[in-house]
Scaffold this active site. Structure first.
Site, PDB file in Angstrom:
ATOM      1  N   GLU A   1       0.840  -1.211   0.000  1.00 58.05           N
ATOM      2  CA  GLU A   1       0.000   0.000   0.000  1.00 58.05           C
ATOM      3  C   GLU A   1       0.874   1.261   0.000  1.00 58.05           C
ATOM      4  O   GLU A   1       0.563   2.250  -0.653  1.00 58.05           O
ATOM      5  CB  GLU A   1      -0.932  -0.017   1.213  1.00 58.05           C
TER       6      GLU A   1
ATOM      7  N   GLU B   1      -4.060  -9.382   4.053  1.00 62.19           N
ATOM      8  CA  GLU B   1      -4.875  -9.066   5.239  1.00 62.19           C
ATOM      9  C   GLU B   1      -6.048 -10.016   5.439  1.00 62.19           C
ATOM     10  O   GLU B   1      -6.443 -10.318   6.568  1.00 62.19           O
ATOM     11  CB  GLU B   1      -5.393  -7.626   5.155  1.00 62.19           C
TER      12      GLU B   1
END
Ligand SMILES: NC(=O)c1ccc[n+]([C@@H]2O[C@H](COP(=O)([O-])OP(=O)(O)OC[C@H]3O[C@@H](n4cnc5c(N)ncnc54)[C@H](O)[C@@H]3O)[C@@H](O)[C@H]2O)c1
Length: 692
Positions: A105, A125
């Protein structure tokens, strides 16, 4: 500061430096943030390169900071990414080795990305029941396409960087020296402004509705008990349909909601529990270990063959010893067929097939195993036979060899006592099929040497098992608990249940298999054999006789073509059996128990709490080191539903005082004595505490 700052010509280089994988903990985030500020303020700097020291670009969130306020402390990851994106000088991510989760990210927030081939790119995640919470669901679809991004986000699986080379994700792939390549790239960036931002890329997806409809169907079916994957779909859809900032809000809301779910908490509990299991308080990591370069296995039956495969798969040569040629040929034949089937399915290359089968050798002579570094005994579960084997091993094995037993119930201290070297003896309790099941219960005898324990724990890792330590007792942690589960299942049969009802209730709760399908698979004769021993040793412990009656009918399970269920040749589907059900109903009549309607809730409560109560004793006795070890054993070895986090975690989520209250309710029924809550459970409940 966990990030270094240096100037290379006109380029500022910020290097995340937080071993082992440059987790984005508070100090690392601050280091990037401050480095960026410095670079922007320095008029000599034309561009910034962000990279990672050592073995990774960045593995994402810093697990050391999980569940601490530092996770969200400013500058948090969103703040850092916003600062990078808003910078008026180009920022280039130089990616190598690993860019996962928050690491990816962060890179997506940079204006440019260059990468080495072979870097693992992932947003994992979802494996913790979450979704990427720092823009991953919004930015990744913009650079690799909606379909690819969705696959990566809902599976969490890594993709090698070279497979993404053609996508907008990477501005340049760099073979050879990444830093030199990244600095050269940064130097070539022209003065044109505004700088490119991933958020500004438009997504085109024709047939959007049909795409997401299909995605929801597929993802929903594959993630039955977990909410996160479908939420990932929602977020990716938001990336397609909404302006960037709105999509970010959807991501944020879903992320925060998922953090609170039991399912995510259960997955995080598993994640940390697996790491905790590797720790033994009085056996520190630096305990010296013995080298394991060769192995031997005694007995080539169901377990011995599978155990031998573990060694061969890890590149360790192994000799398998049997009593006669016929048994040896049969055992090694099964091993070979196993490998052949993997070869045929393409799971094994021909080279690996040759290598692995070449590492397993059979023998009938102890002379050929005496130099092995470890020997694992997997003969019949009979103390007298274990005694013969261990006396022999003591006689022939080289000094320092580890002598392990795969016993599932017998006293490892007694077994150690058959040798003059009890410090070298340990239990290694594999689960069937031993080449597949990840759990290895490691049984620490009273005299087991610390180096032997440390070596065996390290070996577990080497053969890709999860080693969990148990003290010595009948059945160790897993089987001692499952016995109480099976006893309750027997009582429920007498009181009004049939196998199919109970299996259905437990499978709906989430177990891979209910108790009776499980029994038919494993062989009902094993329990029968153990119970006979118990009847002699513990005449006061009451069991239902239904399972004995079943075995007296010759119905041992799938292997005899009949068990609690009927089976058709070549078909593993269980068909409810009229004969068995009649036997169960007759038995209730014979013992004078009036059968009644029993709810699924009662079934689940009685079976699960029976295990929880036994585990409370195991903890108090020090047989289990910690509650999470019990959960890891049940999640990896007994098919306990992952989304419930294991029996202890589940009891914690129900609330221990509720568990105790329910047990007290059952104490008024049949076999009320069974429901006396363990003192530890009572104490924790009274104090409002939890096991974990
Ligand atoms: N089957 C399971 O699911 C399971 C799971 C965990 C642990 N265990 C334990 O593993 C051990 C082996 O179980 P199994 O299911 O593989 O049994 P098995 O009956 O399939 O195999 C035992 C093998 O040991 C051989 N053997 C017997 N005496 C021997 C001796 N003196 N020397 C050399 N070989 C000898 C037999 O010929 C046979 O091939 C037992 O202690 C059992 O409790 C079994």
């Amino acid at each position: 500061m966990s990030a270094d700052y240096e100037i290379k010509g006109v380029i500022a280089v910020i290097t995340m430096n937080n071993p082992p994988v440059n987790g984005l903990g508070h100090a690392t985030r601050s280091g990037i943030f401050d480095g960026l500020k410095k670079a922007l303020a320095d008029s000599a700097v034309k561009a910034v390169v962000i990279t990672g020291a050592g073995k990774a670009f960045s593995g994402g969130a810093d697990i050391k900071e999980f569940n601490t306020p530092k996770t969200f402390a400013e500058p948090n990851l969103l703040t850092v990414i916003a600062a990078i994106e808003a910078a008026d000088k180009p920022v280039v991510a130089a990616i190598h080795s690993v860019a996962m989760g928050g690491g990816l990210e962060l890179a997506l927030g940079c204006h440019y990305r260059v990468a080495s081939p072979g870097a693992q790119i992932a947003l994992p995640e979802v494996k913790l029941g979450l979704l990427p919470g720092a823009g991953g669901t919004q930015r990744l679809p913009r650079v690799i396409g909606v379909e690819n991004a969705l696959t990566m986000i809902v599976t969490g699986n890594p993709v090698p960087s070279e497979r993404l080379a053609g996508a907008k994700l990477f501005d340049r792939m760099i073979e050879g020296d990444l830093m030199a390549g990244a600095i050269a790239f940064a130097g070539e960036i022209d003065e044109r402004r505004p700088l490119p931002k991933v958020r500004d890329i438009r997504i085109d997806l024709p047939d959007r509705e049909a795409f997401f409809q299909l995605a929801r169907k597929t993802v929903g079916a594959a993630s039955k008990h977990f909410p996160a994957p479908l939420k990932c779909v929602d977020c990716v859809e938001a990336a397609v349909t909404m302006p960037f900032e709105e999509g970010m809000k959807v991501e944020r809301e879903n992320f925060l909601a998922l953090v609170q779910t039991t399912e995510s908490k259960a997955l995080r509990h598993y994640f940390f529990g697996e790491r905790a299991a590797a720790k033994i308080p009085d056996v520190p990591e630096e305990t010296p270990k013995r080298p394991i370069k060769s192995a031997a296995v005694i007995g080539a039956g169901t377990m011995g063959g599978g155990i031998a495969m573990n060694f061969a798969n890890a590149g360790i040569p192994v000799v398998v010893l049997e009593v006669n040629q016929e048994a040896l040929d049969k055992g090694l034949g099964t091993v070979r067929r196993n490998y052949e089937s993997s070869l045929k399915k393409g799971r094994l290359t021909p080279e690996k097939f040759e290598q692995r089968t070449g590492l397993i050798r059979g023998t009938l002579s102890y002379d050929e195993i005496q130099n092995a570094d470890i020997v694992i005994e997997a003969v019949f579960e009979e103390m007298s036979i274990k005694e013969i084997v261990f006396r022999k091993l003591d006689e022939v094995m080289k000094p320092g060899a580890i002598l392990a037993s795969n016993t599932s119930t017998l006293d490892v201290n007694r077994i150690a006592g058959f040798t003059g070297r009890p410090q070298d003896v340990i239990g290694t309790h594999f689960f069937s099929p031993a080449n597949i099941m990840r759990l290895l219960e490691i049984v620490r005898g009273a005299k087991t040497g610390k180096d032997v324990l440390a070596t065996t724990m390290a070996l577990a890792k080497k053969i890709k098992k999860i080693g969990v330590v148990s003290g010595v007792c009948d059945g160790f942690i897993g089987n001692r608990m499952i016995e109480q589960y099976a006893r309750q299942a027997g009582f429920l049969l007498e009181e009004g249940c049939l196998p199919e009802q109970m299996d259905k209730a437990m499978e709906e709760f989430g177990f891979a298999m209910g108790p009776f399908r499980m029994g038919d698979l494993a062989g009902n004769d094993i329990g029968w054999y153990i119970r006979k021993r118990r009847y002699a040793e513990h005449p006061d412990v009451v069991y239902s006789k239904t399972a004995d009656l079943l075995c007296e009918m010759g119905r041992f399970g799938q292997k005899t073509g009949a068990g609690w269920y009927d089976y058709k040749p070549g078909d593993r589907t269980p068909y409810p059996s009229q004969r068995v059900n009649d036997m169960i109903v007759n038995h209730s009549r014979e013992i004078g128990v009036e059968r009644r309607e029993i709810s699924d809730q009662e079934i689940v409560e009685r079976l699960v709490y029976a295990m929880v109560n036994e585990a409370a004793y195991l903890l108090a006795e020090g047989i289990a080191q910690r509650a999470s070890d019990v959960d890891i054993i049940y999640l990896t070895g007994y098919g306990f539903p992952m989304h419930r986090g294991g029996p202890m975690f589940y009891a914690d989520t129900v609330g221990l005082s509720n568990v105790v209250a329910t047990m007290e309710k059952y104490a008024g029924g049949r076999h009320g004595k069974f429901w006396k809550p363990a003192p530890l459970l009572v104490k924790l409940a009274a104090e409002g505490k939890t096991f974990n």
